[in-house]
Design an enzyme around this catalytic site. Structure first.
Site, short mmCIF file in Angstrom:
data_model
loop_
_atom_site.label_atom_id
_atom_site.label_comp_id
_atom_site.label_asym_id
_atom_site.label_seq_id
_atom_site.Cartn_x
_atom_site.Cartn_y
_atom_site.Cartn_z
N ARG A 174 -5.92 -0.64 -0.32
CA ARG A 174 -6.90 0.09 -1.11
C ARG A 174 -7.60 1.13 -0.27
NH1 ARG A 174 -11.34 -2.74 -2.68
NH2 ARG A 174 -11.88 -1.01 -4.02
N ARG A 218 -20.45 -6.46 0.61
CA ARG A 218 -20.68 -7.29 1.80
C ARG A 218 -21.85 -8.21 1.50
NH1 ARG A 218 -16.77 -5.01 3.05
NH2 ARG A 218 -16.29 -3.58 4.72
N LYS A 253 -10.52 -12.35 5.26
CA LYS A 253 -9.58 -11.91 4.21
C LYS A 253 -8.23 -12.58 4.39
CE LYS A 253 -7.80 -7.67 2.13
NZ LYS A 253 -8.21 -6.35 1.67
C1 BTN Z 1 -5.89 -4.20 0.00
O1 BTN Z 1 -6.49 -5.25 0.22
O2 BTN Z 1 -6.26 -3.14 0.50
C2 BTN Z 1 -4.67 -4.26 -0.89
C3 BTN Z 1 -3.45 -4.53 -0.08
C4 BTN Z 1 -2.17 -4.54 -0.90
C5 BTN Z 1 -0.96 -4.59 0.00
C6 BTN Z 1 0.29 -4.81 -0.78
S1 BTN Z 1 1.63 -5.31 0.24
C7 BTN Z 1 2.72 -5.13 -1.10
C8 BTN Z 1 2.33 -3.85 -1.81
N1 BTN Z 1 2.94 -2.70 -1.18
C9 BTN Z 1 2.05 -1.90 -0.64
O3 BTN Z 1 2.31 -0.84 -0.04
N2 BTN Z 1 0.82 -2.38 -0.81
C10 BTN Z 1 0.84 -3.62 -1.57
#
Ligand code: BTN
Length: 267
Positions: free
Chosen positions: A63, A265, A131
């Site tokens: 994100r 947070r 996390k």
């Molecule tokens: C976050 O917490 O920022 C979200 C992370 C999401 C990661 C997943 S891994 C599978 C899919 N492919 C990506 O490029 N991103 C999501």
């Protein structure tokens, strides 16, 4: 030698039980990002229920423009394409996905998996949250339907390197780690359940459960947005459409936070 074998769709199928027909799983050694791969396939009419799981991502995305690093033995990295007949069914989607992940990990024996708005999986250890995984939901539209690509990254072991927040791994919750096919099957089964609930009901049917699993329900939080002064308030939970509900000290009543471009947070 690899500690864990790559996903084999023929081994996964029986573990999906009566949900097997809902998914079509493609396991790749490597791709740029499982979500980017599915967004490209979406343009060519790939059916709902297509899953891409990859050992390596060369350009994994998190994100807020962050990079998402994944290592084959230390993470489970996959995306699911799901088509919705009506955009109203999308309200609360990323929260519903969080519920599915928490339910599945609970079924496998993990205790203490909590949710953070809008889409993080957290674990509390000694009063601190770390996390465990994240969800990235991306949408594309055509004339007939809305397509969601739901990207999920789960840490099997704690990631190393510079991280924007403390992180943990499922191996701290489940010893030994579940077999990889059993893990993915449990996650997909629960994803089918919540996606059906959104299609036949709405996020309102899941709201109470989300709040029970919410890390900061009723607690004081700081809301950080890009380029904005932090806002402080008490987190009341979420609304029926998934908006975060916050009461602030300024007494302006309850604020509904809709944008996912913020982070929370504990105060
Ligand atoms: C976050 O917490 O920022 C979200 C992370 C999401 C990661 C997943 S891994 C599978 C899919 N492919 C990506 O490029 N991103 C999501």
């Amino acid at each position: 030698m690899r500690a864990m074998p790559r996903i084999d769709p023929t081994l996964l199928r029986p573990l999906l039980g009566d949900r097997a027909g809902r998914f079509d799983v493609d396991a790749l050694d490597t791709c740029d990002s499982t979500s980017s791969e599915l967004l490209r396939r979406a343009e060519h009419g790939t059916p709902s229920g297509t899953v891409v799981v990859a050992d390596h991502q060369t350009a994994g995305r998190g994100r807020r423009g962050r990079v998402w690093l994944s290592h084959p033995d230390d993470s489970l990295t996959f995306s699911l394409l799901w088509r919705f007949a009506d955009h109203r069914q999308l309200a609360g989607l990323s929260l519903a996905v969080g519920i599915a992940l928490a339910r599945a990990l609970g079924e496998l024996g993990a205790t203490g998996v909590r949710l953070k708005w809008p889409n993080d999986l957290l674990v509390e250890t000694d009063g601190h949250f770390a996390k465990l995984g994240g969800v990235l939901v991306e949408l594309t539209h055509d004339r007939r339907s809305v397509t969601a690509v739901i990207g999920i990254g789960l840490n099997l072991r704690p990631p190393t390197g510079e991280l924007p927040q403390p992180a943990t791994g499922l191996d701290r919750q489940l010893m030994p780690l579940p077999e990889r096919h059993a893990l993915l099957a449990a996650l997909l089964r629960e994803l089918a359940n919540v996606l059906d609930t959104l299609a036949t009901g709405s996020f309102a049917c899941l709201r109470d459960e989300w709040q029970r699993r919410h890390a900061w329900q009723g607690r004081e939080v700081r809301l950080l947005g890009d380029g904005e002064a932090p806002r402080h308030g008490r987190c009341l939970g979420v609304d029926n459409d998934g908006a975060l509900l916050l009461t602030t000290a300024t007494g302006t009543g309850t604020q509904r936070i809709l944008s996912g471009d913020v982070s929370l947070r504990p105060a």
